[in-house]
Scaffold this active site. Structure first.
Site, PDB file in Angstrom:
ATOM      1  N   GLY A 101       0.838  -1.181   0.000  1.00  0.00           N
ATOM      2  CA  GLY A 101       0.000   0.000   0.000  1.00  0.00           C
ATOM      3  C   GLY A 101       0.878   1.237   0.000  1.00  0.00           C
ATOM      4  O   GLY A 101       2.029   1.181   0.455  1.00  0.00           O
ATOM      5  N   GLN A 155       2.984  10.032   1.478  1.00  0.00           N
ATOM      6  CA  GLN A 155       4.291   9.351   1.531  1.00  0.00           C
ATOM      7  C   GLN A 155       5.187   9.693   0.340  1.00  0.00           C
ATOM      8  O   GLN A 155       6.379   9.393   0.357  1.00  0.00           O
ATOM      9  CB  GLN A 155       4.101   7.833   1.574  1.00  0.00           C
ATOM     10  CG  GLN A 155       3.474   7.347   2.870  1.00  0.00           C
ATOM     11  CD  GLN A 155       3.382   5.843   2.898  1.00  0.00           C
ATOM     12  OE1 GLN A 155       2.454   5.267   2.353  1.00  0.00           O
ATOM     13  NE2 GLN A 155       4.363   5.201   3.510  1.00  0.00           N
ATOM     14  N   CYS A 199       5.849   0.066   7.769  1.00  0.00           N
ATOM     15  CA  CYS A 199       5.486   1.195   6.909  1.00  0.00           C
ATOM     16  C   CYS A 199       6.723   1.613   6.121  1.00  0.00           C
ATOM     17  O   CYS A 199       7.815   1.705   6.694  1.00  0.00           O
ATOM     18  CB  CYS A 199       5.002   2.349   7.783  1.00  0.00           C
ATOM     19  SG  CYS A 199       4.514   3.800   6.847  1.00  0.00           S
ATOM     20  N   LEU A 200       6.545   1.867   4.844  1.00  0.00           N
ATOM     21  CA  LEU A 200       7.685   2.251   4.003  1.00  0.00           C
ATOM     22  C   LEU A 200       8.336   3.546   4.490  1.00  0.00           C
ATOM     23  O   LEU A 200       9.521   3.766   4.266  1.00  0.00           O
ATOM     24  CB  LEU A 200       7.241   2.411   2.543  1.00  0.00           C
ATOM     25  CG  LEU A 200       6.782   1.120   1.844  1.00  0.00           C
ATOM     26  CD1 LEU A 200       6.196   1.439   0.481  1.00  0.00           C
ATOM     27  CD2 LEU A 200       7.924   0.122   1.721  1.00  0.00           C
ATOM     28  N   HIS A 227      -4.598   1.086   7.347  1.00  0.00           N
ATOM     29  CA  HIS A 227      -3.253   1.670   7.483  1.00  0.00           C
ATOM     30  C   HIS A 227      -3.074   2.833   6.502  1.00  0.00           C
ATOM     31  O   HIS A 227      -2.592   3.912   6.878  1.00  0.00           O
ATOM     32  CB  HIS A 227      -2.202   0.574   7.252  1.00  0.00           C
ATOM     33  CG  HIS A 227      -0.783   1.047   7.319  1.00  0.00           C
ATOM     34  ND1 HIS A 227       0.102   0.630   8.294  1.00  0.00           N
ATOM     35  CD2 HIS A 227      -0.074   1.914   6.524  1.00  0.00           C
ATOM     36  CE1 HIS A 227       1.273   1.222   8.092  1.00  0.00           C
ATOM     37  NE2 HIS A 227       1.191   1.997   7.020  1.00  0.00           N
ATOM     38  N   GLU A 228      -3.474   2.607   5.242  1.00  0.00           N
ATOM     39  CA  GLU A 228      -3.308   3.667   4.225  1.00  0.00           C
ATOM     40  C   GLU A 228      -4.274   4.821   4.467  1.00  0.00           C
ATOM     41  O   GLU A 228      -3.930   5.987   4.265  1.00  0.00           O
ATOM     42  CB  GLU A 228      -3.483   3.090   2.817  1.00  0.00           C
ATOM     43  CG  GLU A 228      -2.490   1.998   2.439  1.00  0.00           C
ATOM     44  CD  GLU A 228      -1.034   2.346   2.741  1.00  0.00           C
ATOM     45  OE1 GLU A 228      -0.655   3.527   2.627  1.00  0.00           O
ATOM     46  OE2 GLU A 228      -0.290   1.422   3.122  1.00  0.00           O
ATOM     47  N   HIS A 284      -2.906   7.170   6.835  1.00  0.00           N
ATOM     48  CA  HIS A 284      -1.916   8.073   6.221  1.00  0.00           C
ATOM     49  C   HIS A 284      -2.571   9.337   5.655  1.00  0.00           C
ATOM     50  O   HIS A 284      -2.034  10.429   5.816  1.00  0.00           O
ATOM     51  CB  HIS A 284      -1.179   7.374   5.074  1.00  0.00           C
ATOM     52  CG  HIS A 284       0.039   6.607   5.490  1.00  0.00           C
ATOM     53  ND1 HIS A 284       1.115   7.204   6.115  1.00  0.00           N
ATOM     54  CD2 HIS A 284       0.374   5.301   5.340  1.00  0.00           C
ATOM     55  CE1 HIS A 284       2.052   6.282   6.336  1.00  0.00           C
ATOM     56  NE2 HIS A 284       1.627   5.118   5.888  1.00  0.00           N
TER      57      HIS A 284
HETATM   58 NI    NI Z   1       2.511   3.235   5.943  1.00  0.00          NI
END
Ligand code: NI
Length: 184
Positions: free
Chosen positions: A45, A50, A96-97, A138-139, A142
């Site tokens: 995701g 991000q 998370c990236l 999760h996304e 964000h």
């Molecule tokens: Ni994340």
């Protein structure tokens, strides 16, 4: 185009994603770039903040989970709104990236109902559960300026504090492009 992923500590990750209009300039290219960037970094995701775009936009592709209920779930969520979350909360280790090398258990409801627009601005209202719901939650966080570490206990947050500061200073190595707040 592969874009650098913004690291923890950058204020863009704390912005609420703006509503996207149908005529948004370069939206198709932005979505394509987000998919390219997500695949390059082996994510399931990615949310627009991000990649330094504070917009209400995120993408998912949960194919790696081999979820029988949602095989090849690849989707674009524009102006999403989670209408309902229900069921007994369950723990799963999230990463998370934007927060590399940290994985922690996060409690989330297993079921969600979400309204969103797809890349053609068609409106959908759908129910998801399990891992698919978790990735979406999760996304979705964000685009609301929320990160998975925000869900942790105060104790856990204290224990992670130095690691998070280290990430924001660029003290981690990853095999994808990142942008750290300190080298703007
Ligand atoms: Ni994340």
């Amino acid at each position: 185009m592969i874009l650098p992923i913004v690291a923890y500590g950058d204020s863009v990750l704390r912005k609420k994603g703006a509503t996207i209009q149908k005529n948004h300039d370069g939206l198709e290219m932005l979505i394509n770039s987000m998919f390219e960037t997500m695949y390059e970094s082996h994510g399931v995701g990615l949310a627009a903040p991000q990649i330094a775009k504070p917009l209400n936009l995120f993408i998912i592709d949960t194919t790696p989970f081999e979820d029988e209920k949602y095989p090849n779930l690849k989707k674009v969520f524009i102006n999403a709104e989670i209408l309902e979350e229900f069921g007994d909360k369950w723990d799963f280790e999230e990463g998370c990236l934007s927060i590399p090398h940290i994985r922690e258990n996060v409690k989330r409801h297993p079921n969600i109902i979400i309204r969103y627009m797809d890349e053609n601005f068609d409106v959908h209202e759908e129910e998801y559960d399990g891992m698919a719901a978790r990735v979406i939650q999760h996304e979705y966080d964000h685009v609301k300026g929320i990160l998975f570490v925000d869900h942790l206990s105060e104790l856990k947050k204290r224990l992670l504090k130095n690691k998070l500061i280290n990430i924001s200073k660029g003290g981690v190595s990853v095999d994808y492009r990142m942008k750290f707040p300190s080298n703007r």
